[in-house]
Design a protein around this motif. Structure first.
Motif, mmCIF file in Angstrom:
data_model
loop_
_atom_site.group_PDB
_atom_site.id
_atom_site.type_symbol
_atom_site.label_atom_id
_atom_site.label_comp_id
_atom_site.label_asym_id
_atom_site.label_seq_id
_atom_site.Cartn_x
_atom_site.Cartn_y
_atom_site.Cartn_z
ATOM 1 N N VAL A 219 -19.892 77.103 57.508
ATOM 2 C CA VAL A 219 -19.670 78.353 56.786
ATOM 3 C C VAL A 219 -18.926 78.130 55.473
ATOM 4 N N VAL A 220 -17.973 77.187 55.466
ATOM 5 C CA VAL A 220 -17.118 77.062 54.294
ATOM 6 C C VAL A 220 -17.644 76.111 53.223
ATOM 7 N N ALA A 221 -18.750 75.408 53.529
ATOM 8 C CA ALA A 221 -19.266 74.428 52.556
ATOM 9 C C ALA A 221 -19.533 75.074 51.207
ATOM 10 N N SER A 222 -19.996 76.325 51.223
ATOM 11 C CA SER A 222 -20.389 76.941 49.959
ATOM 12 C C SER A 222 -19.216 77.550 49.211
ATOM 13 N N ILE A 223 -18.105 77.851 49.891
ATOM 14 C CA ILE A 223 -17.068 78.594 49.170
ATOM 15 C C ILE A 223 -15.734 77.872 49.024
ATOM 16 N N ALA A 224 -15.428 76.890 49.883
ATOM 17 C CA ALA A 224 -14.072 76.332 49.875
ATOM 18 C C ALA A 224 -13.853 75.384 48.694
ATOM 19 N N ASP A 225 -12.632 75.434 48.127
ATOM 20 C CA ASP A 225 -12.233 74.405 47.170
ATOM 21 C C ASP A 225 -11.623 73.236 47.931
ATOM 22 N N ARG A 226 -10.718 73.578 48.869
ATOM 23 C CA ARG A 226 -10.119 72.537 49.697
ATOM 24 C C ARG A 226 -10.232 72.946 51.159
ATOM 25 N N ILE A 227 -10.218 71.948 52.044
ATOM 26 C CA ILE A 227 -10.350 72.214 53.475
ATOM 27 C C ILE A 227 -9.248 71.475 54.235
ATOM 28 N N ALA A 228 -8.612 72.164 55.175
ATOM 29 C CA ALA A 228 -7.689 71.504 56.096
ATOM 30 C C ALA A 228 -8.287 71.586 57.489
ATOM 31 N N VAL A 229 -8.274 70.479 58.214
ATOM 32 C CA VAL A 229 -8.793 70.479 59.574
ATOM 33 C C VAL A 229 -7.614 70.453 60.527
ATOM 34 N N MET A 230 -7.587 71.400 61.468
ATOM 35 C CA MET A 230 -6.466 71.451 62.417
ATOM 36 C C MET A 230 -6.910 71.032 63.807
ATOM 37 N N TYR A 231 -6.004 70.344 64.496
ATOM 38 C CA TYR A 231 -6.261 69.977 65.888
ATOM 39 C C TYR A 231 -4.951 70.059 66.658
ATOM 40 N N SER A 232 -4.943 70.771 67.753
ATOM 41 C CA SER A 232 -3.767 70.994 68.604
ATOM 42 C C SER A 232 -2.479 71.165 67.792
ATOM 43 N N GLY A 233 -2.506 72.113 66.872
ATOM 44 C CA GLY A 233 -1.293 72.506 66.170
ATOM 45 C C GLY A 233 -0.896 71.649 64.977
ATOM 46 N N GLU A 234 -1.738 70.690 64.613
ATOM 47 C CA GLU A 234 -1.421 69.856 63.461
ATOM 48 C C GLU A 234 -2.552 69.890 62.449
ATOM 49 N N ILE A 235 -2.210 69.690 61.174
ATOM 50 C CA ILE A 235 -3.265 69.442 60.205
ATOM 51 C C ILE A 235 -3.541 67.950 60.255
ATOM 52 N N ILE A 236 -4.754 67.556 60.622
ATOM 53 C CA ILE A 236 -5.032 66.139 60.796
ATOM 54 C C ILE A 236 -5.773 65.555 59.589
ATOM 55 N N GLU A 237 -6.359 66.424 58.779
ATOM 56 C CA GLU A 237 -6.975 65.940 57.558
ATOM 57 C C GLU A 237 -7.038 67.074 56.550
ATOM 58 N N VAL A 238 -6.774 66.756 55.296
ATOM 59 C CA VAL A 238 -6.894 67.767 54.258
ATOM 60 C C VAL A 238 -7.444 67.101 53.002
ATOM 61 N N GLY A 239 -8.336 67.802 52.321
ATOM 62 C CA GLY A 239 -8.925 67.235 51.106
ATOM 63 C C GLY A 239 -9.786 68.264 50.417
ATOM 64 N N THR A 240 -10.394 67.868 49.302
ATOM 65 C CA THR A 240 -11.298 68.802 48.647
ATOM 66 C C THR A 240 -12.538 68.952 49.530
ATOM 67 N N CYS A 241 -13.289 70.008 49.255
ATOM 68 C CA CYS A 241 -14.484 70.284 50.047
ATOM 69 C C CYS A 241 -15.403 69.059 50.093
ATOM 70 N N ASP A 242 -15.647 68.460 48.948
ATOM 71 C CA ASP A 242 -16.524 67.290 48.889
ATOM 72 C C ASP A 242 -15.960 66.123 49.682
ATOM 73 N N GLU A 243 -14.648 65.926 49.595
ATOM 74 C CA GLU A 243 -14.045 64.803 50.319
ATOM 75 C C GLU A 243 -14.205 64.963 51.822
ATOM 76 N N ILE A 244 -14.020 66.190 52.323
ATOM 77 C CA ILE A 244 -14.119 66.409 53.769
ATOM 78 C C ILE A 244 -15.567 66.231 54.248
ATOM 79 N N PHE A 245 -16.528 66.686 53.467
ATOM 80 C CA PHE A 245 -17.927 66.581 53.908
ATOM 81 C C PHE A 245 -18.521 65.190 53.671
ATOM 82 N N TYR A 246 -18.189 64.580 52.520
ATOM 83 C CA TYR A 246 -18.866 63.325 52.174
ATOM 84 C C TYR A 246 -18.046 62.084 52.497
#
Lengths: 369, 319
Positions: A219-246
């Protein structure tokens, strides 16, 4: 460098449940840049909603911030306790749109009066002025015949229309930050696409900062500038949209990407993440994802990994980024993501752009020979 | 085509479903025609209010039909059936619901929820036999026998949907109507549930009628797809055919709304919006026609001509 509008440092949130403490958020730090769309992605129970609830002081009664700070424009939000103190912030500076548009609207008040009420309260306008502004907002959020529909009730609106009204109410007080908590999950795909477009458009026009919460990376591929991925209460990865997908680096992000239905191979099984997330009542030793992680090393069960920096904008919390770790490639399924989708997309649109595609297909035939 | 050789399990002919009478009559579904073959997954895709769930419920006999026939295994089932026939049909057609928390009895144990059908139809010889059946199915859906004595609220959404599946499959049905079984679930749990459904299909030649609003999900699971809007089927084709050659503008709009998990393409993507006013049906009345073997579309004569032309051009382009 863009300005930070909200800064969270080492935030932990706990809930008292039947005499036990549930740690919903563990040491989360993040910086929200002015006028960006920041997506928070995670499964249910990962803490993504709880995290944003602390920005507006809307934690449930039994929850509290146990550690860390939240700063918004020089104000320390984490110190605010009483509802009175929150009044100038909640709704006015930071507004939230929730998942279910039916439960966030009052069923026995007209649509128009619910928008006007907010304008009268927050902007001190007269009734007539508020009505005019409300109709304008309804118009802006794509309600046809806004003036006629001003006096209708929520049940007379469809789900997508209701969500537009909720957005109109949120924008009525010109917030600086708009938190969208799964705003499209309860909607049809066609309506979802329209609401995403609307949020993007309105953001350009009203220049607010958006936090977009979802469980679906697609859903967020088209609109996000940056993305944070959360797992069990922590942010485990954060980066620009392109960095997270590619160029994702955390094995959990790999799993999330791999389980997208758009990537499924006909006839084969869909990728699914084995096991279940850890219990939040217990202290987590090592990397929280380790028991479900096919790439887990011994150290993952023993010590918690720090945030490793991948690029100036990209951070991931996994021991795989330690210089001593063996080099691990991301799963084949999510390599060359862009090229793969480009191909399938071309295939889907064959009839629309027949000439161009024909050439491509011939080229492909050629390559195969 | 291989499809022609398969035997028809369920067949809908000129189906119409309406609610209310006289002035208040509302036709929710009209002129629906399709066959479902044994062992396949047939998907019905449309937005909310399109009538897809209504069709599913009519097949189960929950919604009465006002016209047309539903034939299951060669017997018409949307009329008064003998007690014996009715028992037979209600066992052989089972349903999996969308919301796994609303569809399970909060006050019953998992053991009772799963066995309820067995009790109603006397499908076990002894208590031992029943327990053995329940234990077997609960393990097959990936839960543990110790879960049998718990209550629905003690389970997560994905686990509850597994219970819903176990409850349907213990009846050894021939047709399972799955009404948006994964919409309420997280992306990672969706995969588990879809894989589970596929596994059962492989093992016991189950037939699924899969109801969904999201084309990306059905792409993976279905053999054939029907696109429905406002109670009418607009296009029906084999999955790959529908994705490669979507002809009806509404199908194209639905496809354009599927999120693409690729930032570069997603940013460029154009969203197509379908406007039913684009069809001029004032003179030429439309009907459901076959423009290519197995590919049906709702169109009038000029439109049919146009679609055939598109398909021809496309076929030439590929060869």
């Amino acid at each position: 460098m863009t300005e930070n509008i909200l800064t969270v440092k080492d935030l932990s949130v706990g809930f008292q449940v039947r005499g036990k403490e549930l740690k919903a958020i563990r040491n989360v730090s993040l910086e929200l840049h002015d006028q960006e769309i920041f997506a928070i992605v995670g499964e249910s129970g990962s803490g993504k909603s709880v995290l944003t609830k602390t920005f507006t002081g809307m934690l449930e009664q039994n929850g509290s911030i146990t550690h860390g700070t939240i700063d918004y424009k020089g104000k320390r939000l984490s110190d605010l306790k009483k509802d009175k103190q929150w009044e100038g912030i909640r709704g006015k500076e930071i507004a939230t749109i929730f998942q279910d548009p039916m439960t966030s609207l009052d069923p026995i008040k007209t649509i128009g009066s619910q928008i006007a009420e907010v304008i009268i309260k927050h902007q001190g306008k007269s009734k007539a002025e508020a009505k005019k502004l409300a109709i304008e907002l309804m118009d802006r959020t794509g309600i046809p015949n806004a003036a006629d529909r001003y006096d209708e009730y929520p049940f007379e609106y469809s789900g997508g229309m209701r969500q537009r009204i909720v957005i109109a109410i949120a924008l009525a007080c010109h917030p600086n930050i708009l938190i969208c908590d799964e705003p499209t999950t309860a909607l049809d795909v066609t309506i979802q696409a329209q609401i995403l477009e609307l949020i993007k458009e309105l953001q350009r026009e009203y220049k607010f900062t958006t936090i977009f919460i979802t469980h679906d990376l697609g859903v967020v591929a088209s609109i996000a500038d940056r993305i944070a991925v959360m797992y069990s209460g922590e942010i485990i990865e954060v980066g620009t949209c392109d960095e997270i997908f590619y160029n994702p680096r955390h094995p959990y992000t790999w799993s999330l990407l791999s389980s997208l239905p758009q990537l499924a191979q006909k006839g084969g099984d869909l990728y699914s993440i084995p096991g279940t997330p850890p219990s939040l009542y217990k202290d987590i030793e090592g990397d929280a994802f380790a028991p479900r992680n096919p790439f887990a090393m011994k150290v993952d069960f023993e010590a918690e990994p720090p945030m490793f920096q991948v690029s100036p904008t990209h951070f991931a919390k996994t021991w795989l980024l330690d210089p001593r770790a063996p080099r691990v490639e991301k799963p084949a399924l999510i390599q060359n993501l862009h090229e793969r989708f480009e191909q399938t997309l071309v295939k889907d649109n064959q009839l629309d752009q027949d000439v161009k595609v024909e050439e491509n297909l011939e080229d492909e035939e050629h390559d195969r020979k | 085509m291989t499809v022609n050789k398969k035997d028809v399990l369920l067949s809908l002919r000129d189906l119409e479903i309406s609610f209310g009478e006289g002035k208040n009559k509302f036709v929710a579904v009209q002129d629906v025609n399709f066959d479902i073959y044994r062992g396949e997954t047939f998907s019905l895709v449309g937005e909310s209010g399109s009538g897809k769930t209504t069709i599913g419920r009519a097949i189960l006999g929950i919604n009465p039909t006002s016209n047309g026939t539903i034939t299951f295994n060669g017997t018409q089932i949307n009329k008064k059936l003998s007690h014996h026939q009715e028992q037979d049909v209600s066992r052989k057609i089972q349903m999996i619901f969308q919301d796994p928390s609303a569809s399970l009895n909060e006050r019953a144990t998992i053991d009772y929820i799963i066995s309820e059908g067995l009790y109603n139809f006397n499908l076990f010889d002894s208590e031992e036999d029943r327990l053995q059946k329940v234990t077997q199915i609960i393990e097959e859906v990936g839960l543990l026998p110790e879960h049998l004595y718990r209550y629905p609220h003690e389970f997560s959404g994905g686990q509850r949907q597994r219970i819903g599946i176990a409850r349907a499959l213990i009846m050894q049905p021939e047709l399972v109507v799955a009404d948006e079984p994964i919409s309420a679930l997280d992306v990672s749990i969706r995969a588990q549930v879809l894989n589970l459904l596929k596994k059962f299909q492989r093992e016991s030649n189950l037939t699924y009628l899969f109801i969904a609003h999201d084309l990306s999900v059905v792409h993976f699971i279905s053999d054939r797809i029907a696109v429905i809007r406002n109670g009418r089927i607009l296009e029906l084709a084999e999955t790959e055919e529908l994705f490669n050659n979507p002809l009806h503008p509404y199908t194209q709009a639905l496809l354009s709304a599927v999120p693409i998990p690729d930032p570069k393409l997603a940013r460029e993507k154009k969203l197509l919006v379908y406007d039913p006013k684009m069809h001029d049906y004032s003179v030429d009345k439309p009907s459901f026609v076959e423009v290519k073997p197995g590919h049906f579309i709702y169109a009038n004569a000029p439109e049919e001509e146009h679609y055939r032309q598109l398909l021809d051009e496309q076929a030439q382009g590929v060869n």
